[in-house]
Design an enzyme around this catalytic site. Structure first.
Site, PDB file in Angstrom:
ATOM      1  N   TYR A  82     -18.627-127.509 -10.321  1.00 22.42           N
ATOM      2  CA  TYR A  82     -19.802-127.521  -9.429  1.00 22.42           C
ATOM      3  C   TYR A  82     -19.694-128.633  -8.394  1.00 22.42           C
ATOM      4  CZ  TYR A  82     -24.557-127.005  -7.804  1.00 22.42           C
ATOM      5  OH  TYR A  82     -25.646-126.788  -6.998  1.00 22.42           O
ATOM      6  N   PHE A 117     -22.952-117.255  22.357  1.00 22.84           N
ATOM      7  CA  PHE A 117     -22.588-116.351  21.270  1.00 22.84           C
ATOM      8  C   PHE A 117     -23.861-116.093  20.473  1.00 22.84           C
ATOM      9  CE2 PHE A 117     -21.214-114.997  17.097  1.00 22.84           C
ATOM     10  CZ  PHE A 117     -20.529-113.856  17.476  1.00 22.84           C
ATOM     11  N   ASP A 154     -16.816-124.789  19.240  1.00 25.44           N
ATOM     12  CA  ASP A 154     -16.750-123.652  18.325  1.00 25.44           C
ATOM     13  C   ASP A 154     -15.276-123.292  18.212  1.00 25.44           C
ATOM     14  OD1 ASP A 154     -16.630-121.199  17.097  1.00 25.44           O
ATOM     15  OD2 ASP A 154     -18.461-120.444  18.028  1.00 25.44           O
ATOM     16  N   LYS A 168     -12.059-115.932  10.867  1.00 21.39           N
ATOM     17  CA  LYS A 168     -11.220-115.469  11.980  1.00 21.39           C
ATOM     18  C   LYS A 168      -9.851-116.147  11.891  1.00 21.39           C
ATOM     19  CE  LYS A 168     -15.553-114.475  13.545  1.00 21.39           C
ATOM     20  NZ  LYS A 168     -16.782-114.812  12.812  1.00 21.39           N
ATOM     21  N   ARG A 207     -21.053-104.918  22.885  1.00 21.59           N
ATOM     22  CA  ARG A 207     -21.288-106.295  23.306  1.00 21.59           C
ATOM     23  C   ARG A 207     -21.855-106.211  24.724  1.00 21.59           C
ATOM     24  NH1 ARG A 207     -20.798-109.956  18.839  1.00 21.59           N
ATOM     25  NH2 ARG A 207     -22.690-108.781  18.710  1.00 21.59           N
ATOM     26  N   PHE A 226     -28.842-106.279  17.441  1.00 21.91           N
ATOM     27  CA  PHE A 226     -27.686-105.377  17.440  1.00 21.91           C
ATOM     28  C   PHE A 226     -27.213-105.011  16.036  1.00 21.91           C
ATOM     29  CE2 PHE A 226     -24.692-108.721  16.334  1.00 21.91           C
ATOM     30  CZ  PHE A 226     -25.365-109.857  16.758  1.00 21.91           C
TER      31      PHE A 226
HETATM   32  N1  F0G Z   1     -18.750-118.284  16.686  1.00 20.99           N
HETATM   33  C1  F0G Z   1     -18.037-117.278  17.173  1.00 20.99           C
HETATM   34  C2  F0G Z   1     -17.283-117.433  18.453  1.00 20.99           C
HETATM   35  C3  F0G Z   1     -17.992-116.058  16.481  1.00 20.99           C
HETATM   36  O1  F0G Z   1     -17.297-115.048  16.978  1.00 20.99           O
HETATM   37  C4  F0G Z   1     -18.732-115.928  15.272  1.00 20.99           C
HETATM   38  C5  F0G Z   1     -18.760-114.670  14.544  1.00 20.99           C
HETATM   39  C6  F0G Z   1     -19.463-117.019  14.811  1.00 20.99           C
HETATM   40  C7  F0G Z   1     -19.446-118.187  15.550  1.00 20.99           C
HETATM   41  C8  F0G Z   1     -20.283-116.944  13.559  1.00 20.99           C
HETATM   42  O2  F0G Z   1     -19.462-116.957  12.452  1.00 20.99           O
HETATM   43  O3  F0G Z   1     -19.842-114.714  11.401  1.00 20.99           O
HETATM   44  O4  F0G Z   1     -18.761-116.576  10.149  1.00 20.99           O
HETATM   45  O5  F0G Z   1     -21.170-116.656  10.662  1.00 20.99           O
HETATM   46  N2  F0G Z   1     -18.348-113.614  15.027  1.00 20.99           N
HETATM   47  C9  F0G Z   1     -18.252-112.328  14.367  1.00 20.99           C
HETATM   48  C10 F0G Z   1     -17.725-111.325  15.352  1.00 20.99           C
HETATM   49  C11 F0G Z   1     -19.509-111.887  13.719  1.00 20.99           C
HETATM   50  O6  F0G Z   1     -17.649-110.147  14.979  1.00 20.99           O
HETATM   51  O7  F0G Z   1     -17.367-111.685  16.468  1.00 20.99           O
HETATM   52  P1  F0G Z   1     -19.839-116.180  11.101  1.00 20.99           P
END
Ligand code: F0G
Length: 455
Positions: A70, A122, A213, A256, A380, A447
């Protein structure tokens, strides 16, 4: 030159083919929203590159090493060391995914009424900024809003816009600047090292923190290597470290770049921000040494962070996205150019020039692509942009796009040929595609769950 996959296939997941009649029924059940389709009804899933990556044998093995204590798990320290090694940040707090980290940093840095400039919005990032009392201000260069503009670094910050904002509202009213690498909503477009450096200097001269980011920062690093003078022979891992040297911290969706299925983190240099993050993470995510993740997830991330900066891996990743984009361009299909890092974006404005934006052209095109070939993509455009929280009016973004997002190490170029053929076929019969009417609209991030009917 062909760039083949720098890996071979050890385990496979069968795909289910479907008939057109089955897909017509499925899209109606899903309210013409590809987010509401069942995975079983999808043939090639290009909804997102988020959490849909194929892990390596080493990552699957790392899962077995997960320490599920934990508190103070070995897995946490392995993940922290990998973050130190790949990004260069001393401190790290795990979160369940990227938006968990966005939530924390928004709560830590934003005071009611402050502005948060960024290089295009975003969805989840802006929502957390707004929930914390902030107002997002777009400071990306104008070219980013034009799908045809040719610019090697369309994600760049417009320093003039940032300077003007500082002059107008004062540095004290800017919570921090948030710079995305690459810029998802602009079509996966990168930021140059020169622009990162200049943005950093401008922020720091004014006593403003620069947050990043870093969700797709490795893909950005590869574009710097390809396109920016002086980096052609620099390993991607070194470019990433240099990029990160210009920012004070990052939010990260490990789903990602980091080649895993779940996870994220907030990383930083400043110990007082770490302290605040540790106080908040226990409320919203979990102990500061697991933040909503299992020990095994943290070990898979630690291994993924090392694989993501492999030069052969990232060269193929970017090549594969370009492969699909070039097939479409050759056939005259309008897409966002230059081709981005994680996806090919169809320009629904030009594709369906006969449809007004209020008829949701990108949403309609995504639905028709699914019906045609079982390929799942994502809108988008006007649906994703949502409503202005103050006026309640629909935001009408210049970019009205359908994203064909390529998961990492999952599909072969042959799958992408199927996608290309379907898109090209739809483009040839584009006049037959009609618009949609929204019949259910949720209050935030609409969306994901909105429903539509064909007109
Ligand atoms: N920042 C960017 C540039 C992203 O593309 C995403 C998520 C997030 C933050 C948030 O991260 O989903 O782990 O909470 N993008 C996904 C997409 C949902 O399909 O582009 P997360």
């Amino acid at each position: 030159m062909t760039v083949a996959e720098p890996y071979r296939i050890k385990s496979v997941e069968p795909l289910r083919m479907s008939t057109r009649a089955e897909r017509e029924a499925a899209i109606d059940r899903a309210g013409w929203n590809t987010f509401l389709l069942d995975s079983d009804d999808v043939y090639i899933d290009l909804l997102t590159d988020s959490g849909t990556n194929a892990m390596s044998d080493r990552q699957w093995s790392a899962l077995m090493l997960g320490d599920e204590a934990y508190a103070g798990a070995r897995s946490f320290y392995r993940m922290r060391d990998a973050v130190r090694e790949t990004y260069g940040f001393e401190h790290m707090v795990p979160t369940h995914q990227g938006r968990g980290a966005e939530h924390l940093i928004s709560k830590i840095l934003i005071k009611e009424g402050q502005y948060v400039p960024g290089n295009m919005y975003f969805t989840t990032t802006r929502v957390h900024q707004e929930l914390a009392g902030g107002t997002f201000v777009d400071i990306i260069i104008d070219e980013a809003h034009d799908s045809r503009a040719q610019h090697p670094f369309k994600g760049n910050v417009d320093l003039g816009k940032l300077e003007a904002l500082i002059g107008q509202v004062g540095a004290a009213n800017i919570a921090y600047v948030n710079i995305a690498t690459t810029v998802n909503m602009a079509g996966g477009q990168p930021v140059s090292m020169a622009n990162l450096r200049a943005t950093s200097e401008l922020c720091h001269r004014n006593g403003i923190l620069l947050w990043c980011d870093a969700t797709r920062a490795v893909e950005n690093a590869y574009f710097i290597r390809q396109r920016e003078e002086g980096y052609a022979d620099t390993p991607v891992r070194a470019i990433l470290r240099e990029m990160m040297s210009h920012v004070d911290g990052v939010t990260m969706s490990a789903k990602k770049d980091a080649l895993v299925n779940i996870g994220g983190f907030l990383a930083m240099r400043d110990e007082s921000i770490l302290q605040r993050a540790r106080e908040l993470v226990v409320v919203y995510e979990g102990m500061p040494t697991y933040g909503g993740l299992a020990g095994r997830d943290m070990d898979a991330i630690a291994q993924g962070l090392r694989e993501m900066v492999d030069d052969d891996y990232i060269a193929h990743r970017i090549y594969q996205v370009r492969y699909l984009g070039e097939r479409l361009l050759d056939a005259g299909v309008p897409i966002v150019e230059p081709i981005g890092g994680h996806a090919v974006f169809l320009d629904a404005r030009r594709f369906l020039a006969h449809l007004d934006q209020e008829l949701f052209p990108a949403q309609a095109l995504a639905g028709h692509l699914y019906v045609d070939s079982g390929v799942r993509s994502m809108e988008r455009g006007i649906v994703s942009a949502g409503r202005d929280p103050h006026t309640g009016a629909n935001r009408k973004p210049a970019l009205e796009l359908v994203r064909l997002t390529i998961p990492r190490r999952v599909y072969t170029d042959r799958h992408l040929d199927v996608v290309a053929e379907s898109v090209i076929g739809l483009h040839q019969h584009r006049e037959d595609i009609r618009g949609l009417r929204m019949v259910y609209e949720p209050p935030t991030l609409r969306f994901f769950t909105a429903r539509f009917e064909p007109l």
